[in-house]
Design an enzyme around this catalytic site. Structure first.
Site, mmCIF file in Angstrom:
data_model
loop_
_atom_site.group_PDB
_atom_site.id
_atom_site.type_symbol
_atom_site.label_atom_id
_atom_site.label_comp_id
_atom_site.label_asym_id
_atom_site.label_seq_id
_atom_site.Cartn_x
_atom_site.Cartn_y
_atom_site.Cartn_z
ATOM 1 N N SER A 140 -50.595 -7.465 -17.473
ATOM 2 C CA SER A 140 -50.181 -6.518 -18.507
ATOM 3 C C SER A 140 -48.665 -6.370 -18.433
ATOM 4 O O SER A 140 -48.063 -6.636 -17.388
ATOM 5 C CB SER A 140 -50.869 -5.194 -18.229
ATOM 6 N N SER A 141 -48.064 -5.880 -19.511
ATOM 7 C CA SER A 141 -46.604 -5.719 -19.506
ATOM 8 C C SER A 141 -46.158 -4.640 -18.511
ATOM 9 O O SER A 141 -44.984 -4.591 -18.158
ATOM 10 C CB SER A 141 -46.101 -5.373 -20.900
ATOM 11 N N CYS A 142 -47.090 -3.791 -18.040
ATOM 12 C CA CYS A 142 -46.669 -2.730 -17.116
ATOM 13 C C CYS A 142 -46.372 -3.256 -15.719
ATOM 14 O O CYS A 142 -45.975 -2.496 -14.847
ATOM 15 C CB CYS A 142 -47.676 -1.600 -17.091
ATOM 16 N N LYS A 191 -52.343 -5.454 -10.800
ATOM 17 C CA LYS A 191 -52.103 -6.633 -11.651
ATOM 18 C C LYS A 191 -51.101 -7.591 -11.000
ATOM 19 O O LYS A 191 -51.266 -8.814 -11.078
ATOM 20 C CB LYS A 191 -51.601 -6.192 -13.035
ATOM 21 N N HIS A 250 -55.848 3.803 -25.569
ATOM 22 C CA HIS A 250 -54.448 3.423 -25.797
ATOM 23 C C HIS A 250 -53.967 3.995 -27.126
ATOM 24 O O HIS A 250 -54.758 4.510 -27.915
ATOM 25 C CB HIS A 250 -54.338 1.898 -25.815
ATOM 26 N N TYR A 294 -52.203 0.742 -11.301
ATOM 27 C CA TYR A 294 -52.748 -0.343 -12.139
ATOM 28 C C TYR A 294 -51.813 -1.554 -12.093
ATOM 29 O O TYR A 294 -52.251 -2.697 -11.923
ATOM 30 C CB TYR A 294 -52.878 0.213 -13.557
HETATM 31 N N1 NAP Z 1 -56.012 -3.282 -24.041
HETATM 32 C C1 NAP Z 1 -54.744 -3.561 -23.847
HETATM 33 O O1 NAP Z 1 -53.852 -3.037 -24.533
HETATM 34 C C2 NAP Z 1 -54.333 -4.547 -22.803
HETATM 35 C C3 NAP Z 1 -52.970 -4.875 -22.709
HETATM 36 C C4 NAP Z 1 -52.564 -5.784 -21.754
HETATM 37 C C5 NAP Z 1 -53.485 -6.382 -20.922
HETATM 38 N N2 NAP Z 1 -54.798 -6.047 -21.038
HETATM 39 C C6 NAP Z 1 -55.711 -6.705 -20.096
HETATM 40 O O2 NAP Z 1 -56.717 -7.382 -20.805
HETATM 41 C C7 NAP Z 1 -57.933 -7.360 -20.053
HETATM 42 C C8 NAP Z 1 -59.059 -6.838 -20.915
HETATM 43 O O3 NAP Z 1 -58.755 -5.536 -21.395
HETATM 44 P P1 NAP Z 1 -59.535 -4.896 -22.636
HETATM 45 O O4 NAP Z 1 -58.528 -4.208 -23.456
HETATM 46 O O5 NAP Z 1 -60.448 -5.891 -23.225
HETATM 47 O O6 NAP Z 1 -60.358 -3.748 -21.883
HETATM 48 P P2 NAP Z 1 -61.859 -3.257 -22.185
HETATM 49 O O7 NAP Z 1 -62.158 -3.340 -23.628
HETATM 50 O O8 NAP Z 1 -61.965 -1.937 -21.484
HETATM 51 O O9 NAP Z 1 -62.708 -4.352 -21.452
HETATM 52 C C9 NAP Z 1 -62.774 -4.416 -20.070
HETATM 53 C C10 NAP Z 1 -64.180 -4.780 -19.726
HETATM 54 O O10 NAP Z 1 -64.285 -4.870 -18.300
HETATM 55 C C11 NAP Z 1 -65.502 -4.260 -17.944
HETATM 56 N N3 NAP Z 1 -65.477 -3.837 -16.556
HETATM 57 C C12 NAP Z 1 -64.776 -2.827 -15.998
HETATM 58 N N4 NAP Z 1 -65.067 -2.721 -14.693
HETATM 59 C C13 NAP Z 1 -65.989 -3.687 -14.435
HETATM 60 C C14 NAP Z 1 -66.685 -4.075 -13.279
HETATM 61 N N5 NAP Z 1 -66.509 -3.437 -12.106
HETATM 62 N N6 NAP Z 1 -67.555 -5.097 -13.364
HETATM 63 C C15 NAP Z 1 -67.753 -5.739 -14.540
HETATM 64 N N7 NAP Z 1 -67.120 -5.431 -15.659
HETATM 65 C C16 NAP Z 1 -66.242 -4.403 -15.615
HETATM 66 C C17 NAP Z 1 -65.633 -3.093 -18.881
HETATM 67 O O11 NAP Z 1 -66.964 -2.621 -18.915
HETATM 68 P P3 NAP Z 1 -67.220 -1.033 -19.165
HETATM 69 O O12 NAP Z 1 -66.520 -0.688 -20.427
HETATM 70 O O13 NAP Z 1 -68.691 -0.929 -19.220
HETATM 71 O O14 NAP Z 1 -66.609 -0.352 -17.974
HETATM 72 C C18 NAP Z 1 -65.210 -3.745 -20.182
HETATM 73 O O15 NAP Z 1 -66.276 -4.419 -20.784
HETATM 74 C C19 NAP Z 1 -57.646 -6.503 -18.813
HETATM 75 O O16 NAP Z 1 -57.294 -7.333 -17.744
HETATM 76 C C20 NAP Z 1 -56.448 -5.713 -19.208
HETATM 77 O O17 NAP Z 1 -55.673 -5.353 -18.099
HETATM 78 C C21 NAP Z 1 -55.252 -5.162 -21.957
#
Ligand code: NAP
Length: 314
Positions: A94-96, A127, A170, A123
């Site tokens: 992530s950018s953070c 990362k 977010h 967090y």
């Molecule tokens: N969203 C953003 O703005 C953003 C920006 C930069 C990077 N990212 C990165 O992109 C990736 C995906 O993010 P996203 O936005 O798609 O988040 P998300 O929609 O919350 O998806 C994350 C998924 O991981 C699952 N998860 C969490 N803990 C788990 C565990 N212990 N075992 C199995 N599954 C688990 C969650 O399930 P539950 O919901 O059931 O917990 C959810 O399905 C992450 O690495 C994040 O850091 C996201």
């Protein structure tokens, strides 16, 4: 959100042999469960899209859960991938990961050059550990086992499948929900945390999914030319940012909310500006396609398909 988008992109490109697991089906923080998953499925490649994710409020309220769960998930998955012979893996950061006051736009070189934003430090540390874990496995097992693990650092994402929780989401999904509810309830004003002046960059999730598959399909020589063994991550963003006030106006207009937008400067702003420099990935041949207004229109359509009891699923 990201996992589903990567699956859509892989299916669009003709991959048919995808193995996926939801959180309910497999808890990735459970080492034994992850080990038996890898032993049974023996995947050839891994996209790690699972993480504990949230906005400022969630990061500030649950710092222990954010550092513990993210470290556990990525340690288990990256290590078991290696143990079962997976040569290609994509880790998403992530950018953070970049310092709070990193020169803008933030290039990959800014990693570990200064202090992090305190609100999401746990967090971010997890990362950073994920990137370093991929790098260390490449350095130790690249020659002997053909390990080639890659990391992408996306800017803020939004799109179908986002989390609309009233406190833990977010900024884009939070504002979509707030403006939508203000429209339905005919409220005169919507109050937004902070001054409205911080600048942020936003990437539509399907653009990130294209970038993810693009990076995984890239020849090793090309990826290696754009990175170094101890700085192996690539940024992925759109290359331009906007203020939170500008963003709020776009969302209000997409949602067709016509009341006043008021900013509350007593609430924290976070970093003053966060813009990624994504030229390394652009030079390799990838660029974002979806502009912010079109992306928010698609996200709002997706939001309108949800039932209110699905907003607070976390
Ligand atoms: N969203 C953003 O703005 C953003 C920006 C930069 C990077 N990212 C990165 O992109 C990736 C995906 O993010 P996203 O936005 O798609 O988040 P998300 O929609 O919350 O998806 C994350 C998924 O991981 C699952 N998860 C969490 N803990 C788990 C565990 N212990 N075992 C199995 N599954 C688990 C969650 O399930 P539950 O919901 O059931 O917990 C959810 O399905 C992450 O690495 C994040 O850091 C996201």
């Amino acid at each position: 959100m990201v996992g589903s988008a990567i699956v859509r992109e892989l299916e669009r490109k003709g991959y048919t042999n995808l193995v996926v697991r939801t959180h309910t089906e497999l808890d990735l923080s459970n080492q034994a469960a992850v080990q038996s998953f890898f032993e049974k499925e023996k995947p050839q490649q891994v996209y790690l899209a699972a993480a504990r994710v949230g906005g400022i409020h969630a990061n500030n309220t649950y710092p222990a859960e954010f550092i513990y769960e993210n470290l556990m998930i990525q340690n288990n998955v990256i290590h078991q991938a290696f143990v079962t012979g997976v040569q290609k893996l994509l880790f998403l950061g992530s950018s953070c990961i970049y310092p709070k006051l990193a020169p803008q736009p933030m290039s990959e070189d800014a990693l570990l050059s200064g202090k992090l934003e305190p609100t999401n430090e746990p967090y971010a540390i997890a990362k950073i550990a994920g990137i370093k874990m991929c790098e260390s496995y490449n350095r130790q097992y690249g020659r002997s086992h053909g390990v080639n693990y890659r990391s992408l650092m996306p800017t803020n994402l939004y799109g179908p499948g986002d989390n609309y929780h009233s406190e833990n989401s977010h900024v884009i999904p939070a504002l979509i929900r707030r403006f939508h509810e203000a429209k339905i309830n005919q409220l005169d004003e919507v109050v937004i945390w902070g001054t409205g002046t911080p600048r942020r960059e936003f990437l539509y999730v399907d653009d990130l999914a294209r970038a993810s598959v693009f990076v995984m399909e890239l020849a090793k020589e090309k990826y290696d030319q754009a990175t170094t063994p101890m700085q192996s991550h690539l940024n992925v963003g759109v290359g331009c940012d906007l203020t939170i006030a500008e963003l709020a106006n776009i969302i209000a207009s997409v949602v067709q909310y016509s009341g006043k937008i008021v900013f509350d400067p007593t609430k924290p702003d976070g970093s003053p500006r966060k813009l990624m420099q994504s030229t390394r990935l652009n030079d390799l041949g990838w660029e974002a396609h979806v502009n912010i207004r079109d992306g928010i229109e698609k996200a709002y359509l997706d939001f309108c398909r949800l039932k209110p009891n699905q907003f607070d699923y976390k």
